[in-house]
Scaffold this motif. Structure first.
Motif, PDB file in Angstrom:
ATOM      1  N   ARG A  33       0.830  -1.220   0.000  1.00  0.00           N
ATOM      2  CA  ARG A  33       0.000   0.000   0.000  1.00  0.00           C
ATOM      3  C   ARG A  33       0.860   1.266   0.000  1.00  0.00           C
ATOM      4  O   ARG A  33       0.471   2.270  -0.575  1.00  0.00           O
ATOM      5  N   TYR A  34       2.019   1.226   0.660  1.00  0.00           N
ATOM      6  CA  TYR A  34       2.901   2.399   0.687  1.00  0.00           C
ATOM      7  C   TYR A  34       3.947   2.373  -0.433  1.00  0.00           C
ATOM      8  O   TYR A  34       4.820   3.235  -0.472  1.00  0.00           O
ATOM      9  N   ASN A  35       3.888   1.383  -1.291  1.00  0.00           N
ATOM     10  CA  ASN A  35       4.855   1.242  -2.386  1.00  0.00           C
ATOM     11  C   ASN A  35       6.289   1.112  -1.873  1.00  0.00           C
ATOM     12  O   ASN A  35       7.228   1.642  -2.461  1.00  0.00           O
ATOM     13  N   TRP A  36       6.448   0.409  -0.763  1.00  0.00           N
ATOM     14  CA  TRP A  36       7.784   0.118  -0.249  1.00  0.00           C
ATOM     15  C   TRP A  36       8.310  -1.193  -0.844  1.00  0.00           C
ATOM     16  O   TRP A  36       9.408  -1.617  -0.505  1.00  0.00           O
ATOM     17  N   HIS A  37       7.492  -1.863  -1.630  1.00  0.00           N
ATOM     18  CA  HIS A  37       7.858  -3.216  -2.069  1.00  0.00           C
ATOM     19  C   HIS A  37       8.637  -3.185  -3.383  1.00  0.00           C
ATOM     20  O   HIS A  37       8.792  -2.145  -4.011  1.00  0.00           O
ATOM     21  N   GLU A  38       9.144  -4.347  -3.757  1.00  0.00           N
ATOM     22  CA  GLU A  38       9.852  -4.478  -5.027  1.00  0.00           C
ATOM     23  C   GLU A  38       9.342  -5.758  -5.707  1.00  0.00           C
ATOM     24  O   GLU A  38      10.122  -6.669  -6.007  1.00  0.00           O
ATOM     25  N   MET A 117      13.048   0.811  -0.404  1.00  0.00           N
ATOM     26  CA  MET A 117      12.038   1.864  -0.571  1.00  0.00           C
ATOM     27  C   MET A 117      12.704   3.139  -1.093  1.00  0.00           C
ATOM     28  O   MET A 117      13.850   3.447  -0.761  1.00  0.00           O
ATOM     29  N   PHE A 118      11.943   3.871  -1.922  1.00  0.00           N
ATOM     30  CA  PHE A 118      12.555   4.838  -2.832  1.00  0.00           C
ATOM     31  C   PHE A 118      13.392   5.919  -2.165  1.00  0.00           C
ATOM     32  O   PHE A 118      14.530   6.174  -2.571  1.00  0.00           O
ATOM     33  N   TYR A 119      12.835   6.596  -1.185  1.00  0.00           N
ATOM     34  CA  TYR A 119      13.547   7.765  -0.669  1.00  0.00           C
ATOM     35  C   TYR A 119      14.730   7.372   0.210  1.00  0.00           C
ATOM     36  O   TYR A 119      15.797   7.987   0.135  1.00  0.00           O
ATOM     37  N   ALA A 120      14.576   6.341   1.018  1.00  0.00           N
ATOM     38  CA  ALA A 120      15.708   5.870   1.818  1.00  0.00           C
ATOM     39  C   ALA A 120      16.814   5.359   0.898  1.00  0.00           C
ATOM     40  O   ALA A 120      17.997   5.618   1.121  1.00  0.00           O
ATOM     41  N   THR A 121      16.437   4.637  -0.158  1.00  0.00           N
ATOM     42  CA  THR A 121      17.440   4.107  -1.082  1.00  0.00           C
ATOM     43  C   THR A 121      18.093   5.229  -1.877  1.00  0.00           C
ATOM     44  O   THR A 121      19.292   5.178  -2.168  1.00  0.00           O
ATOM     45  N   GLY A 181      20.014  -0.192   0.054  1.00  0.00           N
ATOM     46  CA  GLY A 181      18.696   0.025   0.650  1.00  0.00           C
ATOM     47  C   GLY A 181      18.813   0.176   2.150  1.00  0.00           C
ATOM     48  O   GLY A 181      19.838   0.626   2.660  1.00  0.00           O
ATOM     49  N   VAL A 182      17.775  -0.217   2.869  1.00  0.00           N
ATOM     50  CA  VAL A 182      17.782  -0.076   4.330  1.00  0.00           C
ATOM     51  C   VAL A 182      17.224  -1.330   4.997  1.00  0.00           C
ATOM     52  O   VAL A 182      16.518  -2.128   4.356  1.00  0.00           O
ATOM     53  N   VAL A 207      15.415  14.289   0.776  1.00  0.00           N
ATOM     54  CA  VAL A 207      15.614  14.270  -0.682  1.00  0.00           C
ATOM     55  C   VAL A 207      14.961  15.491  -1.320  1.00  0.00           C
ATOM     56  O   VAL A 207      15.556  16.156  -2.182  1.00  0.00           O
ATOM     57  N   LEU A 208      13.755  15.824  -0.881  1.00  0.00           N
ATOM     58  CA  LEU A 208      13.068  16.999  -1.442  1.00  0.00           C
ATOM     59  C   LEU A 208      13.793  18.289  -1.068  1.00  0.00           C
ATOM     60  O   LEU A 208      13.922  19.207  -1.893  1.00  0.00           O
ATOM     61  N   ALA A 209      14.269  18.361   0.184  1.00  0.00           N
ATOM     62  CA  ALA A 209      15.001  19.560   0.606  1.00  0.00           C
ATOM     63  C   ALA A 209      16.276  19.728  -0.216  1.00  0.00           C
ATOM     64  O   ALA A 209      16.608  20.829  -0.669  1.00  0.00           O
ATOM     65  N   LEU A 210      16.989  18.612  -0.426  1.00  0.00           N
ATOM     66  CA  LEU A 210      18.212  18.669  -1.235  1.00  0.00           C
ATOM     67  C   LEU A 210      17.903  19.087  -2.671  1.00  0.00           C
ATOM     68  O   LEU A 210      18.702  19.766  -3.325  1.00  0.00           O
ATOM     69  N   SER A 211      16.728  18.695  -3.158  1.00  0.00           N
ATOM     70  CA  SER A 211      16.374  18.978  -4.563  1.00  0.00           C
ATOM     71  C   SER A 211      16.158  20.468  -4.810  1.00  0.00           C
ATOM     72  O   SER A 211      16.183  20.909  -5.955  1.00  0.00           O
TER      73      SER A 211
END
Ligand SMILES: [Zn+2]
Length: 260
Positions: A33-38, A117-121, A181-182, A207-211
């Motif tokens: 549901r949170y799209n943490w999967h692969e 998961m996308f942002y941690a990775t 990953g984590v 990630v957003l702040a860095l962007s």
């Protein structure tokens, strides 16, 4: 297959395993549901013996959106990657090497969630990939993250699993694996879920702040430490359990077959 009718080896399934299967199966569905999967890759595990060596894990090749409680494998961290109880299929080799070493070396590591998961990775792919104390969610992880800087290919042997597992033993709750990953380690599934949720949120903000290209406004160690302590005191066990229970209630309504 109904869990009530299942037996593990020669003995009836005990309550710890039965509840553990339901909670860990829920964790896979929540991760989708949170799209943490692969897809069918990545892995979660949950210790079901006091010494942590007997643990549940997802079988290789099954999409997380279809995992049910009865599918989960029972494995022995002291043995080979053989399934010792009821389950569906076999263990993924990299999953076995990572999770068996974490559980064998640390009985307190009851639940281990490994994701890309996308942002941690995304953070783990940066040269400087430390989680910066720039927002309230990030402070939850102040001094609680271990960093493995030595990506060395897939964890297809005991040595790599031992190295990764050894990094987690240093009394940390999160492992950042460079270029990979984590892993989140916690005392139960509810706590692991809650940690994983806030970790990905904190990584997303960084990630957003860095962007934006602007300098980060990093909190002082003093404020970060104080806020982390507030997290531990005010929002630890009960809040995590409430959060997890709410997610399970959503699953109960829309996809109750995770409990089968
Ligand atoms: Zn991985």
């Amino acid at each position: 297959m109904s869990l009530k009718a299942v037996e593990t080896g020669a003995k009836p399934m005990d309550e710890v395993e039965r509840q553990g299967r339901i909670d860990l199966a829920a964790m896979f569905r929540i991760a989708v549901r949170y799209n943490w999967h692969e897809g069918i890759a990545n892995h979660f595990s949950l210790a079901i013996s006091d010494d942590g060596k007997r643990f549940l894990m997802n079988p290789q090749g099954r999409h997380w959106s279809r995992i049910r409680a009865s599918n989960l494998l029972v494995l022995d961290a002291d043995g080979a990657a053989d399934v010792i109880g009821q389950g569906a299929g076999k263990a993924d080799p990299t999953a076995w090497h990572i999770h068996s070493k974490i559980h064998a070396g640390n009985p307190k590591a009851r639940c281990v969630l490994h994701t890309h998961m996308f942002y941690a990775t995304t953070l783990a792919c940066l040269k400087d990939y430390r989680l910066q104390m720039i927002d309230q969610n990030a402070t939850r992880f102040y001094n609680r993250i271990a960093y493995d800087e030595n990506f060395n290919g897939m964890a297809l042997d005991d040595g790599e699993g031992r190295r990764i597992g050894g990094t987690v033993e240093k009394d940390k709750s999160v492992l950042f694996m460079a270029n990979h990953g984590v892993a989140v380690v916690a005392g139960n599934v509810a706590q692991a879920f809650d940690e994983n949720y806030y970790l990905e949120r904190a990584c997303k903000v960084q990630v957003l702040a860095l962007s934006t290209g602007q300098p980060l406004h990093v909190l002082s160690d003093e404020v970060a430490a104080k806020t982390c302590e507030q997290w531990q005191r005010e929002f630890s066990t009960d809040a995590a359990q409430d959060h997890f229970n709410e997610m399970k209630a959503i699953l109960d309504r829309h996809e109750p077959d995770y409990k089968d």
